[in-house]
Design a protein around this motif. Structure first.
Motif, PDB file in Angstrom:
ATOM      1  N   GLY A 116       8.096  35.649  49.885  1.00  0.00           N
ATOM      2  CA  GLY A 116       8.507  36.003  48.526  1.00  0.00           C
ATOM      3  C   GLY A 116       8.143  34.897  47.543  1.00  0.00           C
ATOM      4  N   VAL A 117       8.652  35.010  46.321  1.00  0.00           N
ATOM      5  CA  VAL A 117       8.481  33.958  45.321  1.00  0.00           C
ATOM      6  C   VAL A 117       9.611  32.975  45.555  1.00  0.00           C
ATOM      7  N   ILE A 118       9.269  31.797  46.019  1.00  0.00           N
ATOM      8  CA  ILE A 118      10.288  30.828  46.420  1.00  0.00           C
ATOM      9  C   ILE A 118      10.978  30.238  45.204  1.00  0.00           C
ATOM     10  N   VAL A 119      12.299  30.293  45.245  1.00  0.00           N
ATOM     11  CA  VAL A 119      13.122  29.619  44.258  1.00  0.00           C
ATOM     12  C   VAL A 119      13.681  28.343  44.890  1.00  0.00           C
ATOM     13  N   TRP A 120      14.141  28.449  46.156  1.00  0.00           N
ATOM     14  CA  TRP A 120      14.768  27.334  46.873  1.00  0.00           C
ATOM     15  C   TRP A 120      14.602  27.584  48.356  1.00  0.00           C
ATOM     16  N   TYR A 121      14.203  26.569  49.113  1.00  0.00           N
ATOM     17  CA  TYR A 121      14.153  26.685  50.562  1.00  0.00           C
ATOM     18  C   TYR A 121      14.515  25.338  51.180  1.00  0.00           C
ATOM     19  N   SER A 122      15.419  25.391  52.148  1.00  0.00           N
ATOM     20  CA  SER A 122      15.812  24.171  52.849  1.00  0.00           C
ATOM     21  C   SER A 122      16.281  24.517  54.249  1.00  0.00           C
ATOM     22  N   ILE A 123      16.010  23.613  55.176  1.00  0.00           N
ATOM     23  CA  ILE A 123      16.555  23.704  56.527  1.00  0.00           C
ATOM     24  C   ILE A 123      17.592  22.598  56.627  1.00  0.00           C
ATOM     25  N   ILE A 124      18.828  22.985  56.901  1.00  0.00           N
ATOM     26  CA  ILE A 124      19.927  22.026  56.861  1.00  0.00           C
ATOM     27  C   ILE A 124      20.498  21.852  58.258  1.00  0.00           C
ATOM     28  N   SER A 125      20.408  20.625  58.769  1.00  0.00           N
ATOM     29  CA  SER A 125      20.965  20.345  60.091  1.00  0.00           C
ATOM     30  C   SER A 125      22.193  19.450  60.007  1.00  0.00           C
ATOM     31  N   LEU A 126      22.404  18.819  58.863  1.00  0.00           N
ATOM     32  CA  LEU A 126      23.570  17.952  58.676  1.00  0.00           C
ATOM     33  C   LEU A 126      24.304  18.334  57.393  1.00  0.00           C
ATOM     34  N   ASN A 127      25.608  18.315  57.434  1.00  0.00           N
ATOM     35  CA  ASN A 127      26.452  18.471  56.245  1.00  0.00           C
ATOM     36  C   ASN A 127      26.140  19.702  55.392  1.00  0.00           C
ATOM     37  N   PRO A 128      26.244  20.931  55.949  1.00  0.00           N
ATOM     38  CA  PRO A 128      25.970  22.107  55.128  1.00  0.00           C
ATOM     39  C   PRO A 128      26.972  22.299  53.987  1.00  0.00           C
ATOM     40  N   ASP A 129      28.136  21.664  54.088  1.00  0.00           N
ATOM     41  CA  ASP A 129      29.131  21.758  53.012  1.00  0.00           C
ATOM     42  C   ASP A 129      29.182  20.471  52.188  1.00  0.00           C
ATOM     43  N   GLN A 149       7.884  22.341  44.590  1.00  0.00           N
ATOM     44  CA  GLN A 149       7.731  20.934  44.972  1.00  0.00           C
ATOM     45  C   GLN A 149       8.682  20.641  46.129  1.00  0.00           C
ATOM     46  N   THR A 150       8.353  19.635  46.909  1.00  0.00           N
ATOM     47  CA  THR A 150       9.222  19.200  47.999  1.00  0.00           C
ATOM     48  C   THR A 150       9.937  17.931  47.565  1.00  0.00           C
ATOM     49  N   TYR A 151      11.261  17.924  47.744  1.00  0.00           N
ATOM     50  CA  TYR A 151      12.100  16.779  47.391  1.00  0.00           C
ATOM     51  C   TYR A 151      12.890  16.342  48.617  1.00  0.00           C
ATOM     52  N   ASP A 152      13.030  15.054  48.786  1.00  0.00           N
ATOM     53  CA  ASP A 152      13.936  14.497  49.790  1.00  0.00           C
ATOM     54  C   ASP A 152      15.124  13.917  49.034  1.00  0.00           C
ATOM     55  N   ILE A 153      16.246  14.612  49.092  1.00  0.00           N
ATOM     56  CA  ILE A 153      17.440  14.241  48.345  1.00  0.00           C
ATOM     57  C   ILE A 153      18.411  13.529  49.288  1.00  0.00           C
ATOM     58  N   PRO A 154      18.813  12.289  48.973  1.00  0.00           N
ATOM     59  CA  PRO A 154      19.773  11.576  49.836  1.00  0.00           C
ATOM     60  C   PRO A 154      21.096  12.333  49.938  1.00  0.00           C
ATOM     61  N   ILE A 155      21.646  12.377  51.154  1.00  0.00           N
ATOM     62  CA  ILE A 155      22.944  13.004  51.393  1.00  0.00           C
ATOM     63  C   ILE A 155      24.017  11.954  51.123  1.00  0.00           C
ATOM     64  N   ALA A 156      24.827  12.178  50.103  1.00  0.00           N
ATOM     65  CA  ALA A 156      25.838  11.191  49.695  1.00  0.00           C
ATOM     66  C   ALA A 156      26.802  10.864  50.832  1.00  0.00           C
ATOM     67  N   GLU A 157      27.161  11.850  51.624  1.00  0.00           N
ATOM     68  CA  GLU A 157      28.151  11.645  52.699  1.00  0.00           C
ATOM     69  C   GLU A 157      27.545  11.111  53.988  1.00  0.00           C
ATOM     70  N   ASN A 158      26.241  10.968  54.036  1.00  0.00           N
ATOM     71  CA  ASN A 158      25.591  10.586  55.285  1.00  0.00           C
ATOM     72  C   ASN A 158      24.419   9.654  54.972  1.00  0.00           C
ATOM     73  N   ASN A 159      24.748   8.399  54.686  1.00  0.00           N
ATOM     74  CA  ASN A 159      23.735   7.412  54.284  1.00  0.00           C
ATOM     75  C   ASN A 159      22.567   7.370  55.261  1.00  0.00           C
ATOM     76  N   GLY A 160      21.395   7.260  54.706  1.00  0.00           N
ATOM     77  CA  GLY A 160      20.200   7.172  55.531  1.00  0.00           C
ATOM     78  C   GLY A 160      19.602   8.528  55.862  1.00  0.00           C
ATOM     79  N   HIS A 161      20.267   9.618  55.494  1.00  0.00           N
ATOM     80  CA  HIS A 161      19.752  10.959  55.768  1.00  0.00           C
ATOM     81  C   HIS A 161      19.476  11.674  54.454  1.00  0.00           C
ATOM     82  N   THR A 162      18.564  12.638  54.518  1.00  0.00           N
ATOM     83  CA  THR A 162      18.204  13.386  53.310  1.00  0.00           C
ATOM     84  C   THR A 162      18.176  14.883  53.587  1.00  0.00           C
ATOM     85  N   PHE A 163      18.289  15.657  52.512  1.00  0.00           N
ATOM     86  CA  PHE A 163      17.993  17.083  52.550  1.00  0.00           C
ATOM     87  C   PHE A 163      16.562  17.219  52.050  1.00  0.00           C
ATOM     88  N   THR A 164      15.723  17.918  52.774  1.00  0.00           N
ATOM     89  CA  THR A 164      14.381  18.218  52.299  1.00  0.00           C
ATOM     90  C   THR A 164      14.431  19.623  51.699  1.00  0.00           C
TER      91      THR A 164
END
Length: 171
Positions: A116-129, A149-164
């Motif tokens: 489809g026309v992508i608005v948002w896509y992410s695979i989440i393995s840590l901290n879905p909430d 675009q692809t972004y690596d966003i730091p997970i505030a609750e899990n230092n050193g990990h990101t959401f792609t």
């Protein structure tokens, strides 16, 4: 002969009972049967644009896959706003030490293609909430005329990990 047959039946019955009891113990210990609430997605609120212009009357879909797929729809209003409620399921998957499934979060417009026309896509393995996701998903501004675009966003609750995140939204 009858005594031997009865002993075999008793032994088999004891083995079956032992197996069932031990299976229940293992299921409890390893979390196979413990169901609990699991957040698949924070609430989503966004504006859909195309070349900076609000898109009204567009059907936006949210697909959440965690073992099975959950799909819901939203139609943009006159200024392009769309929203989805928080999605919670009851499952034993996160309690299962052998479960390593990630959760796929896909917000898109169906145009007949597989993705489809992508608005948002992410695979989440840590901290879905995660509070990070709550904040991101709570105020999306997405221009589908832009290339995702692809972004690596730091997970505030899990230092050193990101959401792609692969998205047409400003982050």
């Amino acid at each position: 002969m009858i005594v031997k047959l009865n002993c075999k039946i008793i032994n088999i019955a004891l083995l079956v009972i032992t197996f069932l009891i031990s299976t229940q113990a293992y299921a409890d210990m390893f979390g196979f049967l413990k169901k609990k609430d699991y957040v698949l997605s924070a609430p989503v609120k966004g504006i859909l644009l195309k070349g900076g212009n609000p898109q009204s009357g567009v059907e936006v879909l949210r697909s959440l896959t965690y073992g099975k797929e959950y799909v819901d729809k939203s139609v943009t209003d006159e200024v392009g706003r769309f929203s989805f409620p928080k999605k919670i399921i009851r499952t034993s998957k996160p309690s299962n030490m052998f479960d390593n499934d990630s959760m796929h979060q896909h917000i898109y417009i169906d145009n007949g293609t597989l993705e489809g026309v992508i608005v948002w896509y992410s695979i989440i393995s840590l901290n879905p909430d995660s509070q990070t996701l709550v904040e991101l998903l709570g105020s999306l501004e997405c221009d589908i005329a832009q290339e995702p675009q692809t972004y690596d966003i730091p997970i505030a609750e899990n230092n050193g990990h990101t959401f792609t995140i692969y998205t047409t939204c400003k982050l």
